[in-house]
Every structure is written in structure tokens, then in C-alpha cells.
Design an enzyme around this catalytic site. Structure first.
Site, mmCIF file in Angstrom:
data_model
loop_
_atom_site.group_PDB
_atom_site.id
_atom_site.type_symbol
_atom_site.label_atom_id
_atom_site.label_comp_id
_atom_site.label_asym_id
_atom_site.label_seq_id
_atom_site.Cartn_x
_atom_site.Cartn_y
_atom_site.Cartn_z
ATOM 1 N N HIS A 79 0.832 -1.206 0.000
ATOM 2 C CA HIS A 79 0.000 0.000 0.000
ATOM 3 C C HIS A 79 0.865 1.253 0.000
ATOM 4 O O HIS A 79 2.081 1.202 0.187
ATOM 5 C CB HIS A 79 -0.945 0.000 1.213
ATOM 6 C CG HIS A 79 -0.250 -0.022 2.535
ATOM 7 N ND1 HIS A 79 0.327 1.104 3.092
ATOM 8 C CD2 HIS A 79 -0.030 -1.031 3.416
ATOM 9 C CE1 HIS A 79 0.857 0.786 4.271
ATOM 10 N NE2 HIS A 79 0.665 -0.506 4.483
ATOM 11 N N CYS A 99 2.984 -5.100 6.489
ATOM 12 C CA CYS A 99 2.714 -4.648 5.128
ATOM 13 C C CYS A 99 3.962 -4.063 4.478
ATOM 14 O O CYS A 99 4.935 -3.745 5.140
ATOM 15 C CB CYS A 99 1.612 -3.587 5.123
ATOM 16 S SG CYS A 99 -0.001 -4.229 5.599
#
Length: 198
Positions: free
Chosen positions: A158, A174
Site C-alpha cells: 500500500h 505490510c
């Protein structure tokens, strides 16, 4: 002719000292425990892992480029992307804060979201009870402008609005990119793009 300000500091000495400071490696930053998807305090002194930031070939990692291929190198904090036609892209990234938050192996993109919502995972809430339960799309969202959801629950590639995180160990698992880079990657990937974290 040297200029002296009366303190014994000449222009020549000042320039030499400045050059030395610029050329000196940055000191590693201590990251506060619990500093993950939402940054608490980031100083301007950060060690970047630029020496390992190099181009790679896809063949040692993937058998084909069908739907493209993403390789994330945790050590060099770099994301490599090969389009299905062989075009290559290299992006600096943020990576998980600690080894126990790091997952390695093969997965794939299962969902793409522009303007993602964010909810901390149960383990994030346990470690950081002060974090909000929900953050909608926008400048306060830790997922930035775009998110590629992986087949592993809670794992994503992301963007981030906090550009200080890129090149650092700063996430709960992440992989983060600058918003302009995730927007580019988002436009080139599709559901089914293969992903390998090493």
C-alpha cells in the site's frame, strides 16, 4: 582568500566541515516499540539501505510473467515489478518493523482498492490500544492512496502519506510505497499478479 568570522571558523573550514558531515553515513535510528502502521515520532536521521538497492532479473524467482510479478526484498527494502511484457520497475519500500512481523513466501494480489479504508488488526489493537478502530480514506489513512490486498490475511502492499517511513522498518507486516509509486504499481497490476517476499 579565506573569510574569518572572528571565531576561528574560516569559510574554507566551514565548507570542509560541511562536506564531511554530508558525506558521513547517517546514524541508525532507534524505533520506538509499537511504532508500526501509524508513526509516532520519526527523526530526520535515518539509515537507508541504498547499497543493496539494485536491479534484479526475474528468472531466478518466477517461472513466468503471466499477469506480472512482484518481488519484495525485505533486506534491501525494495519492491521489484516486472510487467507481463518484461518491462521492469524498481521502487523503494518500507518493510515490517521486526522479524516476527515479517512474512516471506509466495502469495498473489487478490483485491485492488483505490482510497482504502483501514482498521487495525486484533494484534495491532492489543499492542496499541490508543489507535482508532477505523480510519476512512484520506490523508490520515495509513494505507495511503491505493492498496493491493494479498492472499495472506491482513497483508497488503500500500501507499503511505508519511513519506519518512519509506526505506525503513516501520510496518506491522505490510509493504509500503510512496503514494505516487503505489498508484503506478496499482495501474500495472491485476488481480492474480504473483507476489514473492524474500
Amino acid at each position: 582568500m579565506a573569510i574569518n568570522n572572528g571565531n576561528g571558523l574560516s569559510r574554507r573550514n566551514f565548507l570542509a566541515a560541511s562536506a564531511t558531515m554530508i558525506g558521513a553515513p547517517a546514524l541508525a535510528q532507534n524505533v520506538n516499540e509499537g511504532t508500526t502502521e501509524i508513526e509516532r515520532e520519526v527523526t530526520s536521521v535515518v539509515r537507508r539501505n541504498i547499497s543493496s538497492f539494485r536491479t534484479l532479473d526475474w528468472q531466478p524467482y518466477f517461472s513466468n510473467l503471466t499477469k506480472g510479478a512482484i518481488l519484495v526484498d525485505i533486506s534491501s527494502r525494495a519492491l521489484h515489478f516486472w510487467e507481463d511484457n518484461g518491462n521492469y520497475h524498481l521502487y523503494p519500500s518500507s518493510v515490517p518493523l521486526t522479524e516476527d512481523l515479517t512474512r516471506r513466501g509466495r502469495t498473489e494480489v487478490v483485491r485492488k482498492v483505490e482510497g482504502p479504508e483501514w482498521r487495525p488488526t486484533p494484534s495491532m489493537r492489543k499492542r496499541n490500544p490508543e489507535w482508532p478502530e477505523y480510519v476512512g480514506p484520506g490523508p490520515d489513512n495509513p494505507l495511503g492512496s491505493h492498496a493491493l490486498y494479498l492472499s495472506w490475511q491482513y497483508y497488503r502492499i500500500h501507499g503511505t502519506h508519511d513519506t519518512r517511513k519509506i526505506g525503513r522498518r516501520s510496518s506491522n507486516g505490510c509493504i509500503g510505497l510512496y503514494n505516487e509509486h503505489i498508484a503506478q504499481l496499482f495501474s500495472m497490476t491485476e488481480v492474480g499478479t504473483q507476489v514473492l517476499l524474500i
